[in-house]
Design a protein around this motif. Structure first.
Motif, mmCIF file in Angstrom:
data_model
loop_
_atom_site.group_PDB
_atom_site.id
_atom_site.type_symbol
_atom_site.label_atom_id
_atom_site.label_comp_id
_atom_site.label_asym_id
_atom_site.label_seq_id
_atom_site.Cartn_x
_atom_site.Cartn_y
_atom_site.Cartn_z
ATOM 1 N N ASN A 79 -3.846 13.682 -17.336
ATOM 2 C CA ASN A 79 -5.314 13.726 -17.313
ATOM 3 C C ASN A 79 -5.880 15.102 -17.696
ATOM 4 O O ASN A 79 -5.245 16.129 -17.452
ATOM 5 N N ILE A 103 -16.466 12.093 -25.814
ATOM 6 C CA ILE A 103 -15.131 12.307 -25.227
ATOM 7 C C ILE A 103 -14.946 11.477 -23.959
ATOM 8 O O ILE A 103 -13.834 11.089 -23.607
ATOM 9 N N THR A 104 -16.064 11.163 -23.324
ATOM 10 C CA THR A 104 -15.988 10.381 -22.078
ATOM 11 C C THR A 104 -15.332 9.013 -22.297
ATOM 12 O O THR A 104 -14.804 8.415 -21.362
ATOM 13 N N ASN A 105 -15.332 8.534 -23.561
ATOM 14 C CA ASN A 105 -14.725 7.223 -23.842
ATOM 15 C C ASN A 105 -13.215 7.291 -24.046
ATOM 16 O O ASN A 105 -12.561 6.263 -24.200
ATOM 17 N N ILE A 106 -12.678 8.512 -24.088
ATOM 18 C CA ILE A 106 -11.229 8.635 -24.306
ATOM 19 C C ILE A 106 -10.511 8.461 -22.964
ATOM 20 O O ILE A 106 -10.862 9.117 -21.979
ATOM 21 N N GLU A 107 -9.505 7.550 -22.946
ATOM 22 C CA GLU A 107 -8.737 7.334 -21.711
ATOM 23 C C GLU A 107 -8.009 8.612 -21.330
ATOM 24 O O GLU A 107 -7.403 9.259 -22.176
ATOM 25 N N GLY A 108 -8.099 8.968 -20.067
ATOM 26 C CA GLY A 108 -7.375 10.145 -19.592
ATOM 27 C C GLY A 108 -8.209 11.421 -19.630
ATOM 28 O O GLY A 108 -7.797 12.434 -19.093
ATOM 29 N N ALA A 109 -9.404 11.339 -20.278
ATOM 30 C CA ALA A 109 -10.291 12.511 -20.298
ATOM 31 C C ALA A 109 -11.495 12.220 -19.403
ATOM 32 O O ALA A 109 -12.099 11.161 -19.513
ATOM 33 N N TYR A 110 -11.803 13.137 -18.517
ATOM 34 C CA TYR A 110 -12.933 12.952 -17.598
ATOM 35 C C TYR A 110 -13.928 14.071 -17.875
ATOM 36 O O TYR A 110 -13.624 15.238 -17.650
ATOM 37 N N LEU A 111 -15.102 13.667 -18.377
ATOM 38 C CA LEU A 111 -16.092 14.669 -18.780
ATOM 39 C C LEU A 111 -17.315 14.619 -17.867
ATOM 40 O O LEU A 111 -17.916 13.561 -17.668
ATOM 41 N N TYR A 112 -17.665 15.768 -17.315
ATOM 42 C CA TYR A 112 -18.856 15.874 -16.458
ATOM 43 C C TYR A 112 -19.733 17.002 -16.986
ATOM 44 O O TYR A 112 -19.238 18.109 -17.212
ATOM 45 N N ASP A 170 -24.481 15.617 -14.311
ATOM 46 C CA ASP A 170 -23.555 14.756 -13.558
ATOM 47 C C ASP A 170 -23.133 15.451 -12.260
ATOM 48 O O ASP A 170 -23.099 14.842 -11.196
#
Lengths: 420, 266
Positions: free
Chosen positions: A272, A288-297, A301
């Protein structure tokens, strides 16, 4: 014995007053000893934090209040009238309630903040070491620490981050669990980014890399976190190696794009990646928020996480107030009952003396009786004395809260039963 | 009043039902206190459950694995034992929402069907057969726990992605822990399950002179084995995420349940 708390806090006094009364850590022993040596003071402790200064004493009577106010005015180097405007004076059971609330973080500027519990414990320990606590204050502080712990454990009031940097740390923990061993990349030198990196550094992350347009600034920042400065152009190489990325630059465009993150995740074997975008305009492509394994805040947020947490804390504070109220009541009863114990014992002793003396007299007159008859008379007389004592003891145990009223009741009972 | 082995089974069932109910109710209250209460009740049930297994072992001289109700009850027991260990290690409250009902369903199945413990057919009385049943059951327990944690990881991933906290947010441990526990449970469970299946194949070869005879449970077991193998491969390559993870997990769960229920048709 009256309990008295005199002090001021962030609600009653502005910073310039608080800082004058505030006592530096090294000076605390001197001040606490001086407080304890004031006339009429039996036990003393002092709580001094950046938001509050409070003198807690147990005394023979309320007359000491004036002496304490004078003492505090001298400490602050202010005239009494000026200081009095900001002071609050709390008495008896209210002192207990106040201490329970303060130590639980319910009276703090940021509700539920955890530091205050430690500060109260420190005040308690230093007074204990100096020997300025009398048995009553000792009991009050011990119970305060127990209640503060109970509130924190039962309500988990301090567990929710209420600022943006802490919210980022909380989320990082939700993603990675233990933050030790993680690598952090800080892009840019914005204040919020710096603060977030600092909080992460305090969580003992393995390494903080700093990239900035000015390499010199990057080096300065890296030195603060025992980290490493990297070239701004080499971001992508570092993306793959880092678990948390904080973007806080002044760039008016995205500095991290989707394809960079996709490649980084592949290189990371899909471990992750937590991306924190604290810049306005944003520095990290929101897709980038749509990429699995990436968590963007982004900053909004994180702010909503902090706001939601504040609401949770306020709800928890209500639960905490209920706990405190219950604890105050049970502690009050305990203290009153404890206070009445010597009188109760004396009463019982006195009536037992009367009973045995009169019984012997009576038995001498009656002449020989069987052991069974003697036992019956013994039982009858004991029951009588117990019945006579029942209501006075009840009154003593359930005495009024005001120490003066309690003392009057005690004296009256002692007088009626002829106790010395 | 005499005390039967089935009484302890019913006590365990009642405690599991109550514990599951309390745990599910805590979803609404979102507090940890009912969770603790639920765990205590469940542990009470587990104690009764253990007594029941002990009684059967003492009476028949072998573990209660001869028929479907016994196997289901033994599987429920193993799953809950693993759950207790994981709770002690990771304090995972949310696993209760999946594990408790699963344990309850398996034990209800055992109680409803309620066949009396069989005296083993001489053909079944072999070390290879016992090893087959025991290892398969323990392996399945590991796989089911692995799936429960994969589901937790999925829920945690979704709430982190959507930035909305569900009712479980506070009760689910970090994403890394969910994935790590899931992976370990799946990997260990898969290894044991594989050995269990091999033991079954060898036993079948000796007694029936054939490796397989393609009954429902055997097909279910092989399909489940293949699905779990695929799932582990996805885990290792890092593609065990999102919807795909959910679909493969659901299929693996169905296959494993089919192979368990197929035990009725030995």
């Amino acid at each position: 014995m009256p309990l008295i708390l005199t002090g001021l806090n962030h609600r009653t006094a502005p910073l310039e007053v608080r800082e004058r009364l505030s006592v530096a850590e090294g000076m605390i022993p001197t001040v606490v000893n001086a407080l304890r040596n004031l006339e009429g003071v039996e036990g003393a402790a002092l709580l001094s934090t950046c938001n509050r200064v409070e003198a807690i004493v147990s005394a023979n009577s309320e007359d000491v209040i004036s002496t304490i106010v004078d003492f505090l005015s001298t400490q602050a180097g202010a005239d009494r009238a000026t200081l009095e405007k900001h002071l609050y004076i709390i008495r008896h059971a209210d002192v207990v309630k106040h201490l329970f609330r303060v130590a639980s973080g319910l009276d703090s500027m940021i509700i539920g903040e955890p530091q205050i519990g430690g500060q109260v414990r420190k005040a308690f320990q230093s007074a204990q070491e100096l020997g300025t606590l009398d048995p009553l204050l000792q009991q009050v502080f011990e119970q305060t620490m127990r209640v503060a712990k109970k509130v924190r454990t039962d309500t988990a009031i301090g567990e929710h981050a209420v600022s943006v940097p802490y919210a980022a740390v909380e989320l990082a923990k939700k993603i990675f669990g233990d933050l030790r061993g993680l690598q952090v990349l800080l892009l840019g030198a914005g204040d919020m980014g710096e603060l977030t990196a600092e909080h992460l550094h305090n969580q003992e992350v393995k390494q903080v890399f700093v990239a900035n347009r000015s390499f010199q600034r990057a080096q300065e920042l890296a030195a603060r976190f025992d980290g490493e400065a990297v070239q701004f152009d080499a971001i992508e190489a570092n993306l793959a190696a880092c678990d948390i990325v904080i973007a806080s630059t002044a760039a008016p465009h995205f500095v991290i794009e989707t394809d960079q993150v996709t490649r980084a995740l592949e290189a990371r074997r899909m471990r992750n990646l937590f991306l924190i975008d604290l810049s306005v305009p944003r520095n990290i492509n929101p897709a980038i928020t749509n990429i699995e394994g990436a968590y963007l805040y982004n900053v909004d947020d994180l702010q909503s996480v902090a706001d939601a947490n504040l609401e949770i804390r306020q709800q928890k504070a209500k639960e905490a107030e209920t706990i405190v109220a219950k604890e105050v009541e049970s502690f009050r009863r305990k203290l009153i009952a404890q206070d009445a114990v010597p009188t109760i014992l004396e009463l019982q002793q006195r009536l037992e003396e009367i009973r045995t003396c009169e019984l012997e007299k009576c038995l001498r007159k009656v002449g020989p009786i069987t052991p069974e008859q003697r036992a019956a008379i013994e039982m009858l007389t004991s029951q009588m004395t117990n019945k006579i004592l029942h209501y006075p003891i009840l009154q003593l145990k359930d005495a009024p809260e005001e120490p003066e009223e309690r003392e009057t009741l005690r004296r009256t009972i002692r007088k009626i039963f002829g106790l010395g | 009043m005499s005390f039967h082995a089935t009484d302890t089974l019913y006590v365990a069932l009642a405690a599991y039902a109550l514990g599951t109910l309390i745990a599910l109710a805590s979803l609404v209250t979102r507090s940890k206190r009912p969770q603790h209460a639920a765990l205590l009740v469940m542990i009470g049930g587990f104690a009764a459950h253990t007594m029941w297994i002990g009684t059967i072992c003492a009476r028949t001289g072998h573990p209660p694995l001869t028929n479907l109700p016994e196997s289901a009850a033994f599987l429920a027991w193993t799953i809950f034992a693993v759950e207790i260990v994981l709770y002690i290690r990771y304090r995972v409250y949310a696993a209760a929402f999946f594990v408790y009902p699963l344990v309850l369903i398996l034990l209800t199945l055992a109680a409803v069907i309620g066949e009396s413990p069989m005296q083993l057919d001489p053909a079944l009385r072999s070390n290879m057969f016992t090893a087959h049943i025991l290892l398969s059951t323990v392996g399945v327990a590991g796989l089911l726990i692995g799936l429960a944690f994969a589901l937790l990881a999925y829920l945690q991933d979704r709430s982190l992605k959507s930035k909305r906290r569900g009712a479980l947010w506070e009760m689910i441990p970090s994403l890394s822990i969910c994935r790590m526990v899931s992976y370990r449970a799946l990997a260990i469970g898969f290894s044991i399950y594989t050995i269990g299946l091999l033991a079954g194949v060898l036993w079948s070869y000796r007694t029936n002179a054939g490796f397989m005879d393609f009954r429902v449970k055997q097909i279910g077991a092989v399909v489940a084995w293949m699905l779990f193998a695929a799932l582990l491969q996805m885990f290792i390559s890092g593609t065990f995420r999102g919807k795909r993870m959910l679909v493969v997990s659901a299929c693996a769960f169905v296959a494993i349940m089919v192979s368990i229920l197929g035990i009725a048709h030995v």
